[in-house]
Design a protein around this motif. Structure first.
Motif, PDB file in Angstrom:
ATOM      1  N   MET A 144       0.841  -1.194   0.000  1.00  0.00           N
ATOM      2  CA  MET A 144       0.000   0.000   0.000  1.00  0.00           C
ATOM      3  C   MET A 144       0.882   1.252   0.000  1.00  0.00           C
ATOM      4  N   LEU A 145       0.515   2.254   0.798  1.00  0.00           N
ATOM      5  CA  LEU A 145       1.260   3.508   0.812  1.00  0.00           C
ATOM      6  C   LEU A 145       2.295   3.521   1.926  1.00  0.00           C
ATOM      7  N   GLY A 146       3.453   4.046   1.609  1.00  0.00           N
ATOM      8  CA  GLY A 146       4.463   4.262   2.637  1.00  0.00           C
ATOM      9  C   GLY A 146       4.432   5.714   3.076  1.00  0.00           C
ATOM     10  N   GLY A 147       5.584   6.324   3.125  1.00  0.00           N
ATOM     11  CA  GLY A 147       5.631   7.737   3.492  1.00  0.00           C
ATOM     12  C   GLY A 147       5.183   8.624   2.346  1.00  0.00           C
ATOM     13  N   VAL A 148       4.141   9.392   2.547  1.00  0.00           N
ATOM     14  CA  VAL A 148       3.618  10.320   1.546  1.00  0.00           C
ATOM     15  C   VAL A 148       3.548  11.707   2.177  1.00  0.00           C
ATOM     16  N   ASP A 149       4.126  12.677   1.510  1.00  0.00           N
ATOM     17  CA  ASP A 149       4.111  14.041   2.051  1.00  0.00           C
ATOM     18  C   ASP A 149       2.680  14.519   2.261  1.00  0.00           C
ATOM     19  N   ALA A 177      -5.623   2.800   6.766  1.00  0.00           N
ATOM     20  CA  ALA A 177      -6.039   4.076   7.331  1.00  0.00           C
ATOM     21  C   ALA A 177      -5.039   5.153   6.924  1.00  0.00           C
ATOM     22  N   VAL A 178      -5.562   6.255   6.382  1.00  0.00           N
ATOM     23  CA  VAL A 178      -4.718   7.385   5.961  1.00  0.00           C
ATOM     24  C   VAL A 178      -5.341   8.668   6.495  1.00  0.00           C
ATOM     25  N   ILE A 179      -4.495   9.626   6.844  1.00  0.00           N
ATOM     26  CA  ILE A 179      -4.986  10.873   7.429  1.00  0.00           C
ATOM     27  C   ILE A 179      -4.370  12.054   6.697  1.00  0.00           C
ATOM     28  N   PRO A 180      -5.191  12.889   6.060  1.00  0.00           N
ATOM     29  CA  PRO A 180      -4.648  14.103   5.428  1.00  0.00           C
ATOM     30  C   PRO A 180      -4.297  15.132   6.501  1.00  0.00           C
ATOM     31  N   MET A 181      -3.101  15.683   6.414  1.00  0.00           N
ATOM     32  CA  MET A 181      -2.647  16.608   7.445  1.00  0.00           C
ATOM     33  C   MET A 181      -2.715  18.071   7.012  1.00  0.00           C
ATOM     34  N   GLN A 182      -3.006  18.302   5.728  1.00  0.00           N
ATOM     35  CA  GLN A 182      -3.030  19.679   5.221  1.00  0.00           C
ATOM     36  C   GLN A 182      -4.324  19.923   4.452  1.00  0.00           C
ATOM     37  N   PRO A 183      -4.869  21.122   4.513  1.00  0.00           N
ATOM     38  CA  PRO A 183      -6.089  21.446   3.757  1.00  0.00           C
ATOM     39  C   PRO A 183      -5.782  21.615   2.272  1.00  0.00           C
ATOM     40  N   ARG A 185      -6.788  20.520  -2.001  1.00  0.00           N
ATOM     41  CA  ARG A 185      -6.969  19.338  -2.825  1.00  0.00           C
ATOM     42  C   ARG A 185      -5.757  18.424  -2.651  1.00  0.00           C
ATOM     43  N   GLN A 186      -5.970  17.246  -2.033  1.00  0.00           N
ATOM     44  CA  GLN A 186      -4.890  16.318  -1.751  1.00  0.00           C
ATOM     45  C   GLN A 186      -5.076  15.051  -2.601  1.00  0.00           C
ATOM     46  N   THR A 187      -3.989  14.575  -3.150  1.00  0.00           N
ATOM     47  CA  THR A 187      -4.039  13.399  -4.021  1.00  0.00           C
ATOM     48  C   THR A 187      -3.080  12.328  -3.530  1.00  0.00           C
ATOM     49  N   LEU A 188      -3.596  11.102  -3.443  1.00  0.00           N
ATOM     50  CA  LEU A 188      -2.758   9.954  -3.118  1.00  0.00           C
ATOM     51  C   LEU A 188      -2.259   9.329  -4.420  1.00  0.00           C
ATOM     52  N   PRO A 189      -1.008   8.893  -4.462  1.00  0.00           N
ATOM     53  CA  PRO A 189      -0.464   8.325  -5.708  1.00  0.00           C
ATOM     54  C   PRO A 189      -1.151   7.002  -6.071  1.00  0.00           C
ATOM     55  N   ARG A 202       4.806 -13.346 -19.210  1.00  0.00           N
ATOM     56  CA  ARG A 202       5.416 -12.037 -18.982  1.00  0.00           C
ATOM     57  C   ARG A 202       4.971 -11.482 -17.636  1.00  0.00           C
ATOM     58  N   TYR A 203       5.819 -10.612 -17.075  1.00  0.00           N
ATOM     59  CA  TYR A 203       5.426  -9.875 -15.882  1.00  0.00           C
ATOM     60  C   TYR A 203       4.510  -8.723 -16.289  1.00  0.00           C
ATOM     61  N   GLU A 204       3.516  -8.491 -15.444  1.00  0.00           N
ATOM     62  CA  GLU A 204       2.593  -7.390 -15.703  1.00  0.00           C
ATOM     63  C   GLU A 204       2.436  -6.569 -14.420  1.00  0.00           C
ATOM     64  N   THR A 205       2.263  -5.284 -14.592  1.00  0.00           N
ATOM     65  CA  THR A 205       2.023  -4.388 -13.459  1.00  0.00           C
ATOM     66  C   THR A 205       0.738  -3.621 -13.711  1.00  0.00           C
ATOM     67  N   LYS A 206      -0.206  -3.772 -12.787  1.00  0.00           N
ATOM     68  CA  LYS A 206      -1.475  -3.062 -12.882  1.00  0.00           C
ATOM     69  C   LYS A 206      -1.448  -1.861 -11.939  1.00  0.00           C
ATOM     70  N   LEU A 207      -1.946  -0.735 -12.429  1.00  0.00           N
ATOM     71  CA  LEU A 207      -1.997   0.489 -11.636  1.00  0.00           C
ATOM     72  C   LEU A 207      -3.442   0.864 -11.350  1.00  0.00           C
ATOM     73  N   ALA A 208      -3.744   1.069 -10.079  1.00  0.00           N
ATOM     74  CA  ALA A 208      -5.049   1.622  -9.703  1.00  0.00           C
ATOM     75  C   ALA A 208      -4.967   3.144  -9.812  1.00  0.00           C
ATOM     76  N   ALA A 209      -6.078   3.763 -10.140  1.00  0.00           N
ATOM     77  CA  ALA A 209      -6.081   5.207 -10.361  1.00  0.00           C
ATOM     78  C   ALA A 209      -5.729   5.959  -9.075  1.00  0.00           C
ATOM     79  N   PRO A 210      -5.069   7.119  -9.178  1.00  0.00           N
ATOM     80  CA  PRO A 210      -4.804   7.945  -7.993  1.00  0.00           C
ATOM     81  C   PRO A 210      -6.121   8.379  -7.340  1.00  0.00           C
ATOM     82  N   SER A 211      -6.074   8.628  -6.054  1.00  0.00           N
ATOM     83  CA  SER A 211      -7.264   9.036  -5.308  1.00  0.00           C
ATOM     84  C   SER A 211      -7.095  10.467  -4.812  1.00  0.00           C
ATOM     85  N   SER A 212      -8.148  11.267  -4.992  1.00  0.00           N
ATOM     86  CA  SER A 212      -8.098  12.665  -4.555  1.00  0.00           C
ATOM     87  C   SER A 212      -9.205  12.949  -3.554  1.00  0.00           C
TER      88      SER A 212
END
Length: 231
Positions: A144-149, A177-183, A185-189, A202-212
């Motif tokens: 999932m998500l690691g350190g995100v500014d 669980a994720v917590i936005p710390m700044q007001p 429009r915030q986007t998660l990668p 073959r190897y395949e990599t699927k990307l889920a859409a960013p979340s805002s």
């Protein structure tokens, strides 16, 4: 799974146990299945003794003796062994292997969502990643998500819902669980999931859409970063 079939002209009950095997190393292997069984066999009737005059007196014979006269059943322990099935296991290629590959082999699709489109700075949200398809779900992992500014993140939880009795197909859900710390429009990668597709080799990599999310300023009391209670 229980079905009825005609085998060599005789009606038979067929029992099938679906299962999943995953090889742990490459090579040529021979697979067999052993099935221990207890079978009941009919015994041949014994010849009955005649009383004087050519008559049979069954009233003087108990049930066990009657069974030996008329034929009964006996139990026997046997083991059935299937014919060998040759299997060739290929090694996973090293070329093109993604850095995030966790060993999952199969065909999968991914999607993600955030629990709300609007929030307040300091209030927790839930980020969900869904992996669906067929393959080795025990190797389907996501950091999932690691350190995100601008965000505080917590360790994700996992739940698997099988789509068949063997657990080869299904859906694996990750929640974090994720917590936005700044007001503002915030986007998660975008979340990524890598696997090896045996159909395309073959190897395949699927990307889920960013979340805002639109984040409002916290109240005058300040930010309170508290993870939601797990359900």
């Amino acid at each position: 799974e229980q079905t009825q079939e005609v085998v060599q002209g005789k009606p038979c009950t067929v029992l099938t146990w679906p299962s999943v095997l995953a090889a742990v190393k490459p090579g040529d292997f021979s697979l067999t299945v052993d099935m221990p069984l207890t079978v009941r066999m009919r015994t041949a009737p014994q010849r009955r003794a005649q009383l004087p005059g050519g008559f049979f007196d069954d009233s003087m014979i108990d049930d066990s003796v009657l069974q030996s006269f008329f034929g009964g059943t006996t139990e026997k322990e046997i083991t059935l062994t299937s014919d060998p099935d040759a299997v060739k296991i290929l090694p996973l290629p090293t070329e093109g292997r993604p850095a995030g590959f966790s060993g999952a082999v199969g065909k999968f699709e991914v999607s993600s969502e955030l629990s709300a489109a609007k929030s307040v700075a300091g209030d927790p949200l839930t980020l969900r990643l869904k992996v669906t398809g067929a393959g080795s779900f025990d190797r389907v992992n996501s950091a999932m998500l690691g350190g995100v500014d601008g965000w505080k993140t917590y360790k994700p939880t996992t739940k698997f819902e099988p789509g068949d009795s063997a657990g080869y197909s299904g859906e694996k859900d990750f929640e974090q669980a994720v917590i936005p710390m700044q007001p503002g429009r915030q986007t998660l990668p975008a979340l990524a999931f890598s696997f090896f597709n045996p159909g395309t080799l073959r190897y395949e990599t699927k990307l889920a859409a960013p979340s805002s999310v639109e984040v409002s300023p916290a109240s005058a009391g300040g930010l309170t970063a508290t993870a939601p209670a797990s359900s």
